[in-house]
Design a protein around this motif. Structure first.
Motif, PDB file in Angstrom:
ATOM      1  N   ASN A   1      93.533  82.041  51.715  1.00 28.42           N
ATOM      2  CA  ASN A   1      92.340  81.223  51.730  1.00 28.42           C
ATOM      3  C   ASN A   1      91.099  82.061  51.482  1.00 28.42           C
ATOM      4  OD1 ASN A   1      92.778  78.539  51.837  1.00 28.42           O
ATOM      5  ND2 ASN A   1      93.144  78.498  54.064  1.00 28.42           N
ATOM      6  N   SER A   2      91.010  83.181  52.178  1.00 31.22           N
ATOM      7  CA  SER A   2      89.818  84.012  52.016  1.00 31.22           C
ATOM      8  C   SER A   2      89.692  84.481  50.574  1.00 31.22           C
ATOM      9  CB  SER A   2      89.861  85.224  52.940  1.00 31.22           C
ATOM     10  OG  SER A   2      90.849  85.097  53.901  1.00 31.22           O
ATOM     11  N   PHE A   3      90.850  84.858  49.966  1.00 32.09           N
ATOM     12  CA  PHE A   3      90.837  85.334  48.583  1.00 32.09           C
ATOM     13  C   PHE A   3      90.361  84.232  47.639  1.00 32.09           C
ATOM     14  CE2 PHE A   3      92.919  86.147  44.510  1.00 32.09           C
ATOM     15  CZ  PHE A   3      92.550  87.448  44.286  1.00 32.09           C
ATOM     16  N   LEU A   4      90.958  83.045  47.832  1.00 34.10           N
ATOM     17  CA  LEU A   4      90.598  81.928  46.958  1.00 34.10           C
ATOM     18  C   LEU A   4      89.129  81.591  47.114  1.00 34.10           C
ATOM     19  CD1 LEU A   4      93.685  79.559  47.258  1.00 34.10           C
ATOM     20  CD2 LEU A   4      93.136  81.219  45.486  1.00 34.10           C
ATOM     21  N   GLN A   5      88.664  81.579  48.376  1.00 28.68           N
ATOM     22  CA  GLN A   5      87.266  81.208  48.612  1.00 28.68           C
ATOM     23  C   GLN A   5      86.318  82.228  47.989  1.00 28.68           C
ATOM     24  OE1 GLN A   5      87.047  80.600  52.810  1.00 28.68           O
ATOM     25  NE2 GLN A   5      88.090  78.629  52.640  1.00 28.68           N
ATOM     26  N   SER A   6      86.679  83.514  48.106  1.00 26.62           N
ATOM     27  CA  SER A   6      85.769  84.522  47.558  1.00 26.62           C
ATOM     28  C   SER A   6      85.726  84.413  46.034  1.00 26.62           C
ATOM     29  CB  SER A   6      86.183  85.919  48.000  1.00 26.62           C
ATOM     30  OG  SER A   6      87.433  86.214  47.462  1.00 26.62           O
ATOM     31  N   LEU A   7      86.893  84.124  45.412  1.00 27.97           N
ATOM     32  CA  LEU A   7      86.895  83.962  43.948  1.00 27.97           C
ATOM     33  C   LEU A   7      86.074  82.746  43.543  1.00 27.97           C
ATOM     34  CD1 LEU A   7      90.365  84.832  42.444  1.00 27.97           C
ATOM     35  CD2 LEU A   7      88.259  86.146  42.501  1.00 27.97           C
ATOM     36  N   GLN A   8      86.230  81.659  44.323  1.00 29.44           N
ATOM     37  CA  GLN A   8      85.453  80.469  44.025  1.00 29.44           C
ATOM     38  C   GLN A   8      83.972  80.727  44.217  1.00 29.44           C
ATOM     39  OE1 GLN A   8      87.238  77.319  46.326  1.00 29.44           O
ATOM     40  NE2 GLN A   8      89.162  77.567  45.214  1.00 29.44           N
ATOM     41  N   GLY A   9      83.676  81.648  45.139  1.00 27.67           N
ATOM     42  CA  GLY A   9      82.291  82.029  45.352  1.00 27.67           C
ATOM     43  C   GLY A   9      81.680  82.669  44.108  1.00 27.67           C
ATOM     44  N   PHE A  10      82.545  83.316  43.275  1.00 26.55           N
ATOM     45  CA  PHE A  10      82.040  83.890  42.021  1.00 26.55           C
ATOM     46  C   PHE A  10      81.891  82.825  40.931  1.00 26.55           C
ATOM     47  CE2 PHE A  10      83.894  87.917  43.738  1.00 26.55           C
ATOM     48  CZ  PHE A  10      82.697  88.621  43.788  1.00 26.55           C
ATOM     49  N   GLY A  11      82.236  81.613  41.280  1.00 23.77           N
ATOM     50  CA  GLY A  11      82.053  80.533  40.317  1.00 23.77           C
ATOM     51  C   GLY A  11      83.312  80.183  39.554  1.00 23.77           C
ATOM     52  N   LEU A  12      84.489  80.671  39.979  1.00 21.96           N
ATOM     53  CA  LEU A  12      85.720  80.332  39.290  1.00 21.96           C
ATOM     54  C   LEU A  12      86.205  78.969  39.770  1.00 21.96           C
ATOM     55  CD1 LEU A  12      87.736  83.661  39.370  1.00 21.96           C
ATOM     56  CD2 LEU A  12      86.737  82.557  37.374  1.00 21.96           C
ATOM     57  N   PRO A  13      86.820  78.180  38.859  1.00 18.71           N
ATOM     58  CA  PRO A  13      87.403  76.911  39.312  1.00 18.71           C
ATOM     59  C   PRO A  13      88.612  77.197  40.215  1.00 18.71           C
ATOM     60  CG  PRO A  13      87.880  77.304  36.985  1.00 18.71           C
ATOM     61  CD  PRO A  13      86.923  78.364  37.410  1.00 18.71           C
ATOM     62  N   PRO A  14      88.924  76.291  41.145  1.00 14.43           N
ATOM     63  CA  PRO A  14      90.019  76.541  42.112  1.00 14.43           C
ATOM     64  C   PRO A  14      91.351  76.819  41.433  1.00 14.43           C
ATOM     65  CG  PRO A  14      88.763  74.584  42.711  1.00 14.43           C
ATOM     66  CD  PRO A  14      88.221  75.028  41.391  1.00 14.43           C
ATOM     67  N   GLY A  15      91.636  76.148  40.316  1.00 14.15           N
ATOM     68  CA  GLY A  15      92.923  76.351  39.645  1.00 14.15           C
ATOM     69  C   GLY A  15      93.060  77.771  39.153  1.00 14.15           C
ATOM     70  N   LEU A  16      92.000  78.293  38.537  1.00 12.83           N
ATOM     71  CA  LEU A  16      92.020  79.649  37.994  1.00 12.83           C
ATOM     72  C   LEU A  16      92.150  80.673  39.121  1.00 12.83           C
ATOM     73  CD1 LEU A  16      91.913  80.755  35.156  1.00 12.83           C
ATOM     74  CD2 LEU A  16      89.466  81.159  35.455  1.00 12.83           C
ATOM     75  N   ALA A  17      91.414  80.393  40.216  1.00 13.94           N
ATOM     76  CA  ALA A  17      91.480  81.283  41.386  1.00 13.94           C
ATOM     77  C   ALA A  17      92.916  81.376  41.889  1.00 13.94           C
ATOM     78  CB  ALA A  17      90.556  80.775  42.484  1.00 13.94           C
ATOM     79  N   LYS A  18      93.600  80.230  41.900  1.00 17.51           N
ATOM     80  CA  LYS A  18      94.987  80.190  42.359  1.00 17.51           C
ATOM     81  C   LYS A  18      95.868  81.030  41.425  1.00 17.51           C
ATOM     82  CE  LYS A  18      97.743  77.609  45.214  1.00 17.51           C
ATOM     83  NZ  LYS A  18      97.477  77.029  46.526  1.00 17.51           N
ATOM     84  N   LEU A  19      95.571  80.926  40.121  1.00 20.91           N
ATOM     85  CA  LEU A  19      96.347  81.664  39.131  1.00 20.91           C
ATOM     86  C   LEU A  19      96.222  83.174  39.368  1.00 20.91           C
ATOM     87  CD1 LEU A  19      98.031  80.584  36.760  1.00 20.91           C
ATOM     88  CD2 LEU A  19      96.181  81.308  35.255  1.00 20.91           C
ATOM     89  N   PHE A  20      95.016  83.605  39.761  1.00 15.99           N
ATOM     90  CA  PHE A  20      94.810  85.015  40.063  1.00 15.99           C
ATOM     91  C   PHE A  20      95.611  85.439  41.295  1.00 15.99           C
ATOM     92  CE2 PHE A  20      90.943  85.003  37.363  1.00 15.99           C
ATOM     93  CZ  PHE A  20      91.231  86.152  36.656  1.00 15.99           C
ATOM     94  N   TRP A  21      95.698  84.510  42.227  1.00 11.81           N
ATOM     95  CA  TRP A  21      96.357  84.824  43.493  1.00 11.81           C
ATOM     96  C   TRP A  21      97.862  84.984  43.337  1.00 11.81           C
ATOM     97  CZ3 TRP A  21      96.101  86.562  48.210  1.00 11.81           C
ATOM     98  CH2 TRP A  21      97.114  86.263  49.117  1.00 11.81           C
TER      99      TRP A  21
END
Lengths: 372, 393
Positions: free
Chosen positions: A9-29
């Motif tokens: 969650n923290s990882f996804l939230q921090s990526l989303q904080g950079f302006g990434l869409p949630p789907g892309l953030a998940k892909l990074f994870w």
């Protein structure tokens, strides 16, 4: 039970904080935990190989590796690099496909099994419902690979080793599963997280090892047999079968077997500590201590501390078990194949069954203590 | 109708390149699954024509050569090599030389049994004792190095009529130290091995040789004593000075691998007993000031007496083996080591037949291997105690 740190969650939230869409953030994870696990497992193996060489040296009044790095800690790396650069020999008249597929089939399931090993409340790759069952299922794929490589090598020693490996794995899977089943019955869940949760809260006194004194012995013996460690290393018994199914292997394919067997050992120790030694649980119930001291369980430094402690505890417990396995290997002789099968079928299986029945009876009689 | 699976027997070639073939023994084993149906040993990969070589060497030329028969027991080979012409030519050996010989032979018996124990344990899967036995064996080699200048083989210490040199100053004390050190180590082995349940299950009732079989197959040494025959050439033949020392013949009645293990372990203890007594009873005492005493006291010195010498007479290169034939034997660590010598009043022996213990003991292997498991091949072969250099010669 507090949820503790949730890295995902923290990882996804921090990526989303950079302006990434949630789907892309998940892909990074997605690849991160797997990469971390593969690296972790491999480093774990390097440590075990070094330990094996140092402890065996100590048992035999030798020094062991000492030139590659301080105290020879880089020796396993050097060995690994050597194996990578060695020629890949496929013997004449061997079946090249099966010969190559064998080691792969042995190694893959072992690495896959790391999916379910928890290092903390949320420090696990997947918390699936059938967690521990997945481990048992995956571990029965390995003998197919062993049999495959033994058969494909076009060598009689390999064939005998492969057959022994198959016979041994099948015989010891059953008592192993029955021992696990008793734990599952007490935890009312197959999930490794639930199994640890059910043990925590009372410190060392809550661990399953007290409630399953017979079960943990069965599990340990069966796990040693599954890992093909002495006294049960018959498939690769050097004095009898030269090297068993590994006889014809060289270079990276041999390294895969080697890696697989050590990853399997670490994995078995991890699973043992999860099932019987309370996983990431500290011997003293720390949460009660925190409560008593008046520190809120949601305090961030406490959570970081607990997570770090959890990982340390899991690793410590497993390495203690690995130490015992290594010491055993360099102390005892090897059993014979008929004695091995007799032990599995005529002793461990009935005892494991009886253990399961008694656990069920105790669960009905004392639902408080045995997870009713 | 009954469904049955029929399997073809598998012919497995074990050796000469195999981790546990004790050198270059080759076994052609017929297997039915994990059961041994038949076994055919093939020997001769280490044949060097030792007997023929002896026919063109004088004794003093040949002694350095013989430790290559049984390279785990060089002293026994040297002893029998000098005993053969000694017995044939009736050469008397001084008491002091006899005692030195007995000490060397018993040290060699310990070294031999140690080098049996390590590989035997490795054969049943326990690697660690191998390193422990080397630790103790090194000390025996240190003693040999001090006395003869060489360690494992090539001691070149025995001579017709005695030994090559007297023991150096302080050697007896060091040997005594070794005895003190060694006995607790044997206890340590026994603690680690004897009552280990896995070890017991691997060796008890495996490779059983009955008393009659042992005698009929001409076995000797621990193989024979493990089967309940109280037969030790040291007691039977009364050679050297063994009669003057107090010791027992160790034997067991079970006849299996475990009995042989027990016999060998006890023989090591017994050897220590013999060495201790021999060190005390050695004529001329432990200190090598005999030479000085002889010089000081002149020709009439009691230390000039025959029995206080380490060698009766320096062997001349022209020592001629008298015409005649004789069979001379002694109890080596592996059993009866014998020489059939035929002299022709020449510096070379006319015929030099070596009867090595392990060659004769190995004959029974195919017989006791029938019906055992694959893993038992190694346990049984290990319990026989063979050195291929001695089997093939």
């Amino acid at each position: 039970m507090t949820s503790g740190i949730d890295l995902q969650n923290s990882f996804l939230q921090s990526l989303q904080g950079f302006g990434l869409p949630p789907g892309l953030a998940k892909l990074f994870w997605i690849p991160l935990p797997s990469i971390l696990m593969i690296i972790g497992a491999t480093v774990g193996v390097l440590v075990v190989v070094w330990l094996e060489r140092k402890i065996s040296a100590a048992a035999q009044q030798r020094i062991g590796p000492e030139y590659a790095g301080p105290l020879g800690v880089l020796q396993p790396v050097a060995d690994g690099i050597k194996l990578v650069f060695k020629e890949d020999v496929v013997p004449a008249k061997a079946d090249p496909w099966l010969f190559t597929l064998g080691p792969v089939l042995v190694v893959l399931p072992v690495f896959l099994s790391y999916l379910i090993v928890p290092f903390g409340q949320n420090l696990v790759i997947t918390d699936i419902n059938v967690g521990i069952f997945l481990w048992i299922a995956l571990s029965s794929i390995a003998p197919i690979g062993l049999l495959m490589s033994g058969y494909a090598s076009n060598n009689k020693y390999s064939l005998l080793g492969g057959l022994r490996a198959a016979a041994q794995s099948i015989s010891y899977e059953i008592p192993l599963s029955l021992a696990v089943l008793a734990i599952v019955m007490m935890s009312n869940s197959l999930s490794t997280i639930d199994i640890v949760d059910q043990q925590s809260g009372y410190g060392i006194l809550g661990w399953n090892i007290w409630r399953q004194p017979v079960g943990f012995l069965i599990f340990w013996i069966a796990a040693l047999a599954e890992c093909e460690r002495l006294p049960f290393d018959l498939p690769e018994a050097e004095e009898e079968l030269v090297a068993g199914y590994q006889t014809e292997y060289a270079g990276m394919k041999f390294a895969l077997f080697y890696l697989g067997s050590y990853v399997n050992l670490v994995l078995s120790a991890l699973v043992f500590s999860v099932l019987y030694l309370g996983g990431w649980d500290f011997p003293i119930p720390l949460e009660n201590v925190a409560n008593w001291l008046g520190v809120a369980p949601t305090t961030s430094w406490l959570q970081v501390l607990m997570a770090a402690l959890g990982i340390t505890m899991t690793v410590l417990k497993s390495y203690f078990l690995i130490f015992i396995a290594i010491l055993l290997r360099w102390t005892v002789p090897r059993v014979r194949i008929d004695q091995l099968l007799n032990l599995g079928w005529k002793f461990l299986l009935p005892v494991a069954l009886a253990n399961l029945l008694i656990t069920a009876a105790l669960k009905l009689t004392f639902p408080m203590a045995f997870g009713g | 109708t009954k469904i049955e699976t029929r399997t073809e027997p598998m012919v497995l070639n074990m050796g000469p390149h195999h981790p546990s073939m004790h050198g270059v023994l080759r076994l052609i084993v017929t297997l039915d699954g994990e059961d041994v149906v038949d076994c055919e040993p093939v020997i001769g990969y280490l044949h060097r024509g030792m007997e023929k070589i002896a026919e063109s060497r004088t004794n003093i030329m040949y002694v350095p050569y013989v430790s290559r028969w049984d390279y785990a027991a060089g002293m026994f080979n040297e002893a029998i090599t000098v005993n053969a012409p000694e017995k044939l030519a009736d050469i008397e050996v001084p008491k002091r030389a006899q005692y030195i010989r007995v000490i060397m032979l018993e040290l060699n018996r310990i070294a031999n049994h140690l080098l049996w124990l390590g590989p035997f344990m490795a054969d049943v899967g326990a690697q660690t004792p191998f390193f422990y036995i080397f630790r103790e064996r090194e000390m025996i080699y240190d003693l040999w190095e001090a006395a003869s200048g060489m360690r494992l083989i090539n001691n070149n210490y025995f001579r017709v009529g005695g030994v090559a040199v007297d023991l150096p100053y302080g050697w007896n004390d060091k040997c005594e130290d070794f005895c003190d050190y060694f006995l607790p180590k044997v206890d340590e082995y026994e603690k680690l091995i004897t009552n280990n349940p896995i070890f017991r299950r691997r060796v008890e009732g495996v490779g059983t040789v009955t008393r009659e079989e042992a005698i009929n197959w001409g076995l000797s040494g621990p193989m024979l004593r493990g089967s309940g025959v109280k037969w030790d050439l040291r007691k039977v033949d009364h050679y050297e000075c063994y009669d003057e020392l107090d010791w027992e013949v160790q034997y067991e009645t079970a006849g299996d691998c475990f009995a042989r293990y027990l016999v060998r372990i006890r023989e090591m203890r017994e050897s220590v007993k013999i060495i201790r007594q021999a060190l005390k009873a050695m004529p001329g005492g432990p200190y090598e000031n005999l030479e000085a005493k002889r010089l000081q006291e002149g020709k009439k010195s009691e230390w000039n007496d025959f029995q206080y010498q380490y060698i009766a007479k320096k062997v001349a290169p022209t020592f001629k083996i008298p015409a005649g034939e004789h069979y001379v034997r002694l109890e080596s660590g592996k059993g009866e080591l014998g020489i059939f010598i035929q002299g022709n009043d020449d510096v070379f022996p006319w015929r030099w037949k070596i009867r090595s213990a392990d060659f004769n003991n190995l004959q029974i292997l195919p017989h006791i291997l029938k019906g055992v498991k694959v893993a038992d091949i190694m346990a049984i072969l290990g319990s026989i105690d063979i050195i291929m250099g001695s089997v093939d010669r």
